[in-house]
Design an enzyme around this catalytic site. Structure first.
Site, PDB file in Angstrom:
ATOM      1  N   GLU A 290       0.750  -1.400  -0.167  1.00 57.29           N
ATOM      2  CA  GLU A 290      -0.246   0.018  -0.089  1.00 57.29           C
ATOM      3  C   GLU A 290       0.900   1.004   0.192  1.00 57.29           C
ATOM      4  O   GLU A 290       0.287   2.049  -0.243  1.00 57.29           O
ATOM      5  CB  GLU A 290      -0.647   0.037   1.165  1.00 57.29           C
ATOM      6  CG  GLU A 290      -2.111   1.389   0.968  1.00 57.29           C
ATOM      7  CD  GLU A 290      -2.934   1.312   2.370  1.00 57.29           C
ATOM      8  OE1 GLU A 290      -4.284   0.715   2.184  1.00 57.29           O
ATOM      9  OE2 GLU A 290      -2.508   1.753   3.594  1.00 57.29           O
TER      10      GLU A 290
ATOM     11  N   ARG B 241      -3.135  34.164 -17.756  1.00 59.08           N
ATOM     12  CA  ARG B 241      -3.557  34.915 -17.174  1.00 59.08           C
ATOM     13  C   ARG B 241      -2.029  35.951 -17.213  1.00 59.08           C
ATOM     14  O   ARG B 241      -1.823  36.167 -16.871  1.00 59.08           O
ATOM     15  CB  ARG B 241      -3.527  34.423 -15.092  1.00 59.08           C
ATOM     16  CG  ARG B 241      -3.493  35.624 -14.368  1.00 59.08           C
ATOM     17  CD  ARG B 241      -5.006  36.009 -14.204  1.00 59.08           C
ATOM     18  NE  ARG B 241      -5.544  36.740 -12.695  1.00 59.08           N
ATOM     19  CZ  ARG B 241      -6.163  37.280 -12.552  1.00 59.08           C
ATOM     20  NH1 ARG B 241      -7.654  37.326 -13.536  1.00 59.08           N
ATOM     21  NH2 ARG B 241      -6.824  38.173 -11.278  1.00 59.08           N
TER      22      ARG B 241
ATOM     23  N   GLN C 149       9.072  36.139 -11.239  1.00 60.24           N
ATOM     24  CA  GLN C 149       9.877  35.052 -11.127  1.00 60.24           C
ATOM     25  C   GLN C 149       8.857  33.753  -9.591  1.00 60.24           C
ATOM     26  O   GLN C 149       9.337  33.060  -9.676  1.00 60.24           O
ATOM     27  CB  GLN C 149      11.091  35.877 -10.664  1.00 60.24           C
ATOM     28  CG  GLN C 149      12.283  34.560 -10.239  1.00 60.24           C
ATOM     29  CD  GLN C 149      13.589  35.074 -10.218  1.00 60.24           C
ATOM     30  OE1 GLN C 149      13.862  36.480  -9.033  1.00 60.24           O
ATOM     31  NE2 GLN C 149      14.757  34.181 -10.358  1.00 60.24           N
TER      32      GLN C 149
END
Length: 381
Positions: A244, A270, A281
């Site tokens: 798992e 955007r 940056q």
């Protein structure tokens, strides 16, 4: 190590992506809000073969090796945004199906594995108790032998798939004085007299993966439903957790890839102060860090699976993968939310849901604090 996929593996992964986009993740916002499990999607996954990816073909699975399996689950996580459904699939695979493959008798395998692989049966695991948590082996649920059967008494909590499971791997102690050596695993069918499913547990994330309490009161389980030998429950549980921890976050790598692509697109489109926000940056650095985490996580995932495919122990690699992938997934979700500003906080964009889903990964399959303890122990500390 070979880093390329074969044409057969690529064909499989592409078909998983097409299947997931077409059949899974529909109306997710509403189902997340209602904490509703996608049973229809589960059945479709069964028809495709997801629930039997690593299970031998003799028992209805696809018989894939560990590397191909994690590659398949990564692509599933990329194309299916329903992290709750994918989490339920993982719980079913690693803590119910694979323990049966490794420890089940031939009769048990023939009886249960075909249904678990086809999606007809839903599996779960009942280990945690209200007073145990990370101290997993301090169980209070008892199994008293009476002739050809065991009588279970006690309770379990945080059982993934509990409300919908047809078959549960239940851990109980046959002798508390023996501690971990007294723990034994049992296959308990739904509707077994004496076992009742308690309240459905409401959660912050992974809300489409159902979770419940279980209660056992003079619950009689026939001896032929004992999984493994008496007292072998600890090694069985360790085996399950190794699988798992090494594989459960393969889908998270897919989720991180999806979030990275979303953020790159958003940072390009955007505009603020006359330029794309990706030109700033502080934004670009976040995207670069997302990429670095993704590729590092991917290598840890593949390396552990590669060792497992060779039949080697991967206990430390499983813990490292679980620890790093979960922390990376959470940080990637946080960065994605921050990059999207107010939109990232809104339900309709589903980034806030990704974050809620990811947070649980720091806790399940052993908390990240426990993973650090295990890694330190394996280093001889």
């Amino acid at each position: 190590m070979e880093f390329g996929w074969t044409s057969e593996q690529k064909t499989l992964f592409d078909s998983i992506e097409r299947f997931a986009r077409k059949s899974l993740g529909q109306e997710l916002i509403e189902r997340d809000r209602a904490a509703e499990f996608d049973l229809a999607g589960w059945r479709e996954c069964g028809k495709f073969g997801i629930q039997g990816l690593p299970v031998p073909e003799d028992y209805g699975g696809l018989g894939l090796d560990a590397v191909t399996t994690v590659g398949a689950l990564e692509r599933l996580g990329y194309a299916c945004a329903d992290n709750g459904l994918v989490f339920s699939l993982n719980a079913h695979l690693w803590t119910a199906a694979m323990p049966l493959v490794a420890f089940g008798t031939e009769e048990q395998k023939q009886r249960y594995l075909p249904g678990l692989c086809s999606g007809e049966l839903i599996g779960g695991n009942a280990m945690s108790e209200p007073d145990t948590g990370s101290d997993s082996y301090a169980l209070r649920t008892s199994a008293t032998r009476q002739g050809d059967r065991y009588v279970l008494n006690g309770s379990k909590i945080w059982v993934t798939n509990g409300p919908v499971a047809d078959l549960l791997v239940v851990f109980a102690t046959v002798d508390r004085a023996q501690g971990a050596r007294g723990i034994t695993a049992f296959l308990v069918d739904k509707h077994t007299p004496g076992m009742t499913v308690g309240r459905k547990l409401d959660k912050m994330g992974l809300r489409t993966s159902p979770m419940a309490e279980l209660f056992f009161e003079n619950c009689e389980v026939p001896e032929q439903n004992r999984l493994g030998r008496e007292g072998a429950g600890t090694s069985l549980f360790t085996h399950s957790m190794s699988w798992e921890r090494g594989c459960i976050l393969a889908s998270a790598v897919g989720s991180m890839q999806r979030l990275l692509e979303t953020c790159v697109q958003h940072a390009r489109q955007r505009k603020q102060f006359g330029q794309s926000i990706g030109k700033f940056q502080s934004v670009a650095n976040k995207v670069v860090d997302m990429k670095l985490r993704l590729e590092t996580a991917r290598q840890l995932l593949y390396h552990g699976a590669w060792l497992r495919s060779l039949g080697k122990s991967a206990l430390m690699e499983a813990s490292m993968a679980k620890l790093y992938l979960s922390e990376s997934w959470v940080q990637t979700c946080l960065d994605a939310l921050q990059l999207h500003g107010a939109a990232g906080y809104m339900t309709e964009f589903q980034i806030e849901r990704e974050l809620r889903d990811a947070l649980a990964s720091r806790i399940y399959s052993g908390t990240n604090e426990i993973q650090r303890t295990l890694i330190a122990s394996l280093l001889g500390l």
